[in-house]
Design an enzyme around this catalytic site. Sequence first.
Site: not given
Length: 356
Positions: A81, A130-132, A156, A160, A186, A196, A211, A220, A255
Amino acid sequence: MANIIVTGGAGFIGANFVHHWNKVSPHDSIVVLDLLTYAGNKHNLDGLDDVLLVEGDICDTDLVSKIIADNEIDTIVHFAAESHVDRSITGPDAFVTTNVIGTHSLLKAAKKAWLDSGTGKPHRFHHVSTDEVYGSLGPNDSAFSETTPYAPNSPYSASKAASDHLVRAYHHTYGLETTTSNCSNNYGPFQFPEKLIPLFTLNALNGKPLPIYGDGLNVRDWLHVEDHCRGIEVCLRKGAAGEVYNIGGGQELPNLTVIDEICRAVDSAFAADATLADRFPDAPAANGRRSEELKTFVTDRKGHDRRYAIDEAKARDELGYIPARDFKQGFAETLNWFLSREDWWRPLLERAAITR
């Protein structure tokens, strides 16, 4: 004994899964199908001499059909993907092609091999999502479950979501034996340094800015990749055909908390090992300063989802899935991997200027 295709098996999660499956089921035959784009790396499979790597495109249905036939494949584990949200904002076409058309190509080849021939051969098509796809949560909303309505907010996640629906349709319409897992964020070995955790870890080692989008309080659920691989394993072994299972890490963190832990762990590593200052002379920690000095707040990205959280009760109750690591432990293992595998990540940084 199973004969497995792992699509995207030279990428981050896919390669970790190939290593995991080769260890827990050493007698199974594994074929990796990977296009080896920027995020695919054949060296991620080093040491797996009995794994066959085929460089090819999942959109090539004839190729997939040939691999299935030639290797008597009975299981497909589909990781391949496009997955970086920032890239999907600037170039969504590739995400539709790979994630939607590519998944459909695999489903067509699987249906042809396992159903249309009339053999009734036992099989499994496992789709990694994905959870997104569930969208964004408010601060007091319940965590995503398998019944949460889809509400994707980026190209994205929309691509998915479309692939998830195709997998569901091929089960309900044709009887293809499918399972789908929707995972949280992940991290771990072999993660390409655009995400990140590897980006900030390597930037801290090399004295580059960290950044931080917006106010840094986007939340997350963090999942170590080895725990994710264990989750996929139980989906394959115990999951019911047609079902969806959410795989989470149980580590819901802003984050900023994640970034602070990266900075703390890097500083502690330098304090414990004097040789790191010679290896990474540009790191603040090599010069008696703190990595947090590198934190820089930047303009938030478009459509940035505020919070994701996974309710993994179904996977826990039905499959026995329990994540084994908290974030502090998981990141300590990850940092040690990056410190020991400069030979892996240094060429990536030298080949391209990697930005967030």
